[in-house]
Scaffold this active site. Structure first.
Site, PDB file in Angstrom:
ATOM      1  N   GLU A 127      50.242   8.631  44.664  1.00 44.64           N
ATOM      2  CA  GLU A 127      51.632   8.766  45.090  1.00 44.64           C
ATOM      3  C   GLU A 127      52.403   9.559  44.031  1.00 44.64           C
ATOM      4  OE1 GLU A 127      53.760   5.115  45.778  1.00 44.64           O
ATOM      5  OE2 GLU A 127      55.447   6.169  46.666  1.00 44.64           O
ATOM      6  N   ASN A 272      48.148   0.795  45.616  1.00 43.21           N
ATOM      7  CA  ASN A 272      47.005   1.235  46.439  1.00 43.21           C
ATOM      8  C   ASN A 272      46.417   0.067  47.227  1.00 43.21           C
ATOM      9  OD1 ASN A 272      47.044   3.710  44.744  1.00 43.21           O
ATOM     10  ND2 ASN A 272      46.303   2.281  43.197  1.00 43.21           N
ATOM     11  N   HIS A 304      55.821  -7.281  43.036  1.00 46.39           N
ATOM     12  CA  HIS A 304      56.299  -6.055  43.695  1.00 46.39           C
ATOM     13  C   HIS A 304      55.134  -5.300  44.333  1.00 46.39           C
ATOM     14  CE1 HIS A 304      59.030  -2.515  44.079  1.00 46.39           C
ATOM     15  NE2 HIS A 304      57.883  -1.860  43.991  1.00 46.39           N
ATOM     16  N   GLU A 305      54.089  -5.066  43.563  1.00 47.06           N
ATOM     17  CA  GLU A 305      52.965  -4.286  44.100  1.00 47.06           C
ATOM     18  C   GLU A 305      52.263  -5.061  45.213  1.00 47.06           C
ATOM     19  OE1 GLU A 305      53.218  -1.345  43.182  1.00 47.06           O
ATOM     20  OE2 GLU A 305      54.368  -1.703  41.353  1.00 47.06           O
ATOM     21  N   HIS A 308      54.164  -4.865  48.441  1.00 44.79           N
ATOM     22  CA  HIS A 308      54.016  -3.578  49.124  1.00 44.79           C
ATOM     23  C   HIS A 308      52.918  -3.634  50.198  1.00 44.79           C
ATOM     24  CE1 HIS A 308      56.721  -0.608  47.546  1.00 44.79           C
ATOM     25  NE2 HIS A 308      56.298  -0.657  46.306  1.00 44.79           N
ATOM     26  N   GLU A 327      60.621   1.052  48.961  1.00 51.05           N
ATOM     27  CA  GLU A 327      60.954   0.674  47.584  1.00 51.05           C
ATOM     28  C   GLU A 327      62.155  -0.272  47.494  1.00 51.05           C
ATOM     29  OE1 GLU A 327      58.859   0.827  45.531  1.00 51.05           O
ATOM     30  OE2 GLU A 327      57.546   2.502  46.059  1.00 51.05           O
TER      31      GLU A 327
HETATM   32  N1  B3K Z   1      55.001   3.276  44.451  1.00 48.35           N
HETATM   33  C1  B3K Z   1      54.779   3.385  43.042  1.00 48.35           C
HETATM   34  C2  B3K Z   1      55.550   4.483  42.388  1.00 48.35           C
HETATM   35  C3  B3K Z   1      54.930   5.815  42.507  1.00 48.35           C
HETATM   36  C4  B3K Z   1      55.642   6.819  41.631  1.00 48.35           C
HETATM   37  C5  B3K Z   1      55.232   8.208  41.946  1.00 48.35           C
HETATM   38  N2  B3K Z   1      55.786   9.164  41.026  1.00 48.35           N
HETATM   39  C6  B3K Z   1      55.053   2.113  42.332  1.00 48.35           C
HETATM   40  C7  B3K Z   1      55.988   1.179  42.990  1.00 48.35           C
HETATM   41  O1  B3K Z   1      57.135   1.450  43.245  1.00 48.35           O
HETATM   42  O2  B3K Z   1      55.566   0.105  43.320  1.00 48.35           O
HETATM   43 ZN    ZN Z   2      57.403  -0.043  44.688  1.00 49.19          ZN
END
Ligand code: B3K
Ligand code: ZN
Length: 881
Positions: A127, A272, A304-305, A308, A327
């Protein structure tokens, strides 16, 4: 393309893709300098899009090897391959299989995007547009594909092979030196969620059973020897998985969930699918190498991850303009998790401090942009406080406005309706409009309009009529490309407090008021409250109910009443901050006129009268009451003609005034020394430590030899990093032998721990003294420092540029020049890190004229430098404005 003025990409130009890629089979043969990737793409024309034409795949620094169409080699005329694109001139009308082989050099990849190496292991970051650095692809988030990945590597070099999804077949290759593993991800995903990891790492596992009975193996993979620092991250993971089941009804959907920690990573972490990759700073923790704030960050970022997985992965974004869809919402979710796990009032104060210091500043300067931008040149520059933190505030306001039940129904509808899709912010908001039966058209302006609204409030009490009339107006200043602003919907959570501190019930016929919240929708609005027996003090934006600035003419005595008696903890803290800011603003003016500032403040007596009680009731809250606005906060509140030296002098004066008044009251708290071996990272223990540290900080300001000795004794007795760091913070702006001795002792203790030395470097980089620039230059030669590791750059260089306004904005311009030199040096290596550093200039227009001139000189120098990356060119161009 001209690198200095990169092409603008516009939301209005969005078109659905002409082709779809349903399946991706990857065969990746890892090699340090020549990794071979064979990508088998199953492609068909998009039935909802007209006129396919040729197929153009994205690439970035790829070495093309061969291509086959449905198994047959392509003739040279059929295609064109360059490092940045692959074109198939006349793709078949029927579904077809395109196989393309490329090679990349992971060891030479210093951008840390695509496939690279960190600490000897192979890892990826895709990303926003890193997948095209691994394989030619339609690298856009609305291409959802089912992936199978075969990873092959040297058995000794990389015994551990991890991919997205569930593990499948694995074995040893012919010859016995290499081995492979196949990973299959059943959930269609955009390519930015692709990941692989291969290396010789230590693993910690734990079983987890979801609420419907799915058995999941959780895995944490870290540098060997660090496995005993995984406990907190694993515990956080289990808690956040249970929380998401309980609160949002979301369950995990694979057999394994892996988290890998790597030392070289551009940002915090990456979600991911099934294989989160983390900056090791946000995974590893034990009491001697992580501070309380690290424990809180690890808990929040692990969550947070993980969150997602639903908000971002199962439902992803149609295009990068919709970034806040995943986000902002996911930040809101992690904030709620931390609030539930820790303390809601304390978490709110911490989040608002962060919002104001990062997002308000961004929104007030040349880099201001809407939460959903309408155009960009480099999307990686839009992972901003505005998209993340203001994005989360919008979700919070939505919840306040529609109510908890409708909010929950709207979320359920969103998950049900858009699962498996690449969605838009409109589709998300439509779910809440439907669930609440409400028109949210005006609310949507929060996404499209940049800038922080200013709400002005005037109250009038009519003793004869026993009414209190509150007039509110809203206005938003122009921001780049947006001169005219429309009124937004602002939820004003409010209460009235009597002079004696009692709560006044709100009786009103106003249709815009309900359950303690007034919906301010027009430019100006009036709320009339009946049956008010005595003149009230308004307490507005309780719990910071909207991301706005408030201008209200309250007497100091009114603020003191709110500080002492408001039932809303956020506004009690806010009243203390407001009193401090008033004193500071007054003293800055005096200093700039060559006068000695008074330093006196009604805050000192007010705090003295309540702090013992608060310390008993909620130590963490007491610590926040004692924490004065920092130099950057004061600059933000003043907003123009900034002289960082005057601001620092005023703050030092206020600090001394408060220390003189409060240190005797607080001294008992420091003396109450920590019992050894009892460190626990929980929020209550951390709160008690925070208060003790605030007391230590006040004590250090008294500055007699005895006070300094007290800090040193505290350092020596400490049995954890948080306490040791607090001692350094207390002395950090107290030049002299004690300070240098403690810094040396800290370095000696932690010389093998780069993440801990990062704190040591950051503290030195923010010493507000003229010698600091020389100190930072010296530290760049320290064995632990490297411009190639983002954590080191953020600790030393970014802390100097963003956390030491006196020194970055030195009157001689050397701070600006030093940072500009480094931006250029870093840009050649890692544009994302360079571009983050370049945002340090975003406040330049608010500086007094001399410093503004030197900032402009450096920005113009950067703008004129040849061969800038798109990342840095974009930031510099917009910053110059
Ligand atoms: N989605 C990623 C951030 C990616 C940054 C790309 N330059 C982490 C997050 O917000 O969880
Ligand atoms: Zn995020």
């Amino acid at each position: 393309m001209d690198r200095q003025t990169p092409q603008v990409i516009r939301l209005a130009d969005y078109r659905p893709p002409a082709f779809l890629i349903d399946r991706v089979n990857l065969d990746i043969r890892l090699h340090a300098t020549k990794t071979r990737i064979i990508a088998e793409l199953h492609i068909r024309a998009n039935p909802t899009s007209s006129g396919a034409g040729s197929l153009i795949l994205d690439g970035d620094e790829l070495n093309f090897v061969t291509a086959r169409l449905d198994g047959a080699p392509l003739a040279p005329d059929d295609y064109q391959a360059t490092p940045s694109s692959f074109t198939l001139r006349a793709p078949p009308a029927r579904p077809f299989k395109l196989e393309i082989e490329t090679t990349v050099d992971p060891t030479a990849n210093t951008k840390l995007m695509g496939l690279y190496r960190s600490g000897g292991a192979y890892c990826t970051q895709c990303e926003a547009d890193g997948f095209r650095r691994i394989a030619y692809f339609l690298d856009r988030p609305d291409i959802l594909s089912v992936y199978t990945t075969r990873i092959e590597a040297d058995r000794k070099e990389a015994p551990l092979l991890l991919g997205n999804g569930n593990p499948g077949e694995a074995g040893v290759c012919e010859g016995g030196e290499r081995h492979y593993a196949v990973w299959s991800d059943p959930w269609p995903k955009p390519c930015y969620l692709f990941a692989l990891v291969a290396g010789d790492l230590a693993s910690v596992h734990q079983p987890f059973v979801t609420k419907s009975g799915r058995k999941v193996t959780l895995g944490l993979h870290v540098e060997k020897g660090k496995e005993d620092r995984c406990g907190w991250a694993m515990d956080s993971l289990v808690r956040c998985m249970q929380w998401d089941e309980r609160v949002f009804g979301r369950e995990y959907d694979l057999d394994v969930f892996n988290v890998v920690a790597v030392p070289d990573f551009n940002m915090g972490a990456m979600e991911n699918k099934g294989l989160n990759i983390f900056n090791d700073k946000y995974v590893l923790a034990d009491k001697d190498t992580a501070a309380d704030a690290d424990y809180a960050n690890i808990e929040a970022i692990i969550a947070h991850e993980y969150f997602h997985n639903w908000t971002g992965n199962r439902i992803t974004c149609r295009d990068w303009f919709q970034l806040c869809l995943k986000e902002g919402l996911t930040v809101f979710r992690d904030q709620e998790f931390s609030s539930d796990e820790r303390s809601r009032p304390i978490k709110r104060i911490a989040d608002v401090i962060r919002l104001r210091s990062a997002q308000f500043v961004e929104d007030a300067g040349p880099l201001a942009h809407p939460v959903r931008p309408s155009q960009y040149r480099e999307i990686n520059n839009f992972y901003t406080a505005t998209v993340y933190e203001k994005g989360a505030e919008i979700i919070r306001m939505l919840k306040t406005l529609v109510g908890d039940d409708a909010f929950a129904r709207g979320m359920d509808l969103y998950f049900e309706r858009h699962d498996g899709e690449a969605a838009t912010v409109e589709q998300f908001i439509a779910c809440f409009a439907e669930a609440a039966g409400r028109d949210l058209t005006q609310f949507f302006r929060w996404y499209d309009q940049a800038g922080t609204p200013l709400v002005s409030a005037r109250g009038e009490y009519d003793a004869a009529a026993r009414t209190y009339t509150l007039r509110l107006t809203q206005a938003t200043a122009p921001t780049p490309n947006q001169d005219v602003k429309q009124p937004v919907v602002i939820p004003v959570a409010l209460g009235l407090v009597a002079q004696d501190g009692a709560t006044i019930e709100i009786a009103t016929d106003d249709p815009d008021y309900a359950h303690g919240v007034l919906a301010l929708t027009r430019e100006s609005q009036t709320l009339v409250v009946k049956n008010v027996a005595t003149p009230p003090i308004p307490s507005l934006f309780r719990q910071f109910s909207a991301p706005v600035k408030l201008e209200i003419d309250l007497a100091d005595a009114d603020l003191v009443t709110l500080l002492r008696h408001d039932t809303d903890s956020f506004n009690r803290w806010q009243a203390a901050q407001q009193l401090a800011i008033r004193t500071l603003k007054r003293d800055v003016v005096a200093l700039r006129q060559g006068q000695t500032p008074a330093g006196e403040t009604p805050l000192a007596d007010a705090l003295a009268s309540i702090i013992e009680g608060e310390a008993r009731r909620d130590p963490a809250f007491a610590a926040y009451l004692l924490a004065m606005p920092r130099d950057n906060d004061i600059a933000r509140e003043i907003g123009h003609d900034i002289d960082p030296d005057a601001i620092h002098a005023a703050r030092s004066r206020l600090r001394s005034t408060l220390a003189a008044r409060l240190a005797p009251i607080l001294s008992g708290l420091v003396a109450d020394a920590p019992a050894t071996n009892l460190y626990s990272p929980d929020a209550a223990s951390a709160g008690r430590r925070a208060l003790r540290h605030a007391a230590l900080y006040a004590a250090a300001d008294v500055r007699e030899p005895a006070a300094l000795a007290q800090v040193e004794a505290f350092y020596e007795q400490a049995d954890n990093l948080t306490d040791r760091q607090a001692a350094l913070i207390a002395l950090h702006d107290k030049p002299g032998e004690t300070r240098e001795r403690l810094f040396e002792a800290f370095e000696a203790r932690y010389h093998t721990e780069p993440l801990v030395l990062d704190k040591w470097m950051a503290l030195q980089a923010t010493i507000p003294e003229r010698e600091t620039l020389a100190r930072v230059r010296r530290l760049m030669a320290h064995p632990v420092f490297s411009l190639s590791t983002p954590n080191r750059v953020y600790a030393l260089i970014m802390s100097f540029a963003q956390g030491n306004p006196r020194e970055f904005h030195r009157p001689d311009g050397e701070g600006h020049r030093f940072i500009a030199d480094l931006i250029l040096e870093l840009d050649a290596r890692n544009p994302q890190v360079a571009s983050r550093l370049a945002t340090s200039f975003r406040t330049w227009k608010s500086l007094e004229s001399g410093r503004r001139g030197s900032a402009r000189t450096q920005l113009e120098r950067l703008a004129g430098a040849g061969a800038l990356s798109r990342d840095v060119a974009d930031i510099v161009t917009r910053t110059l404005g």
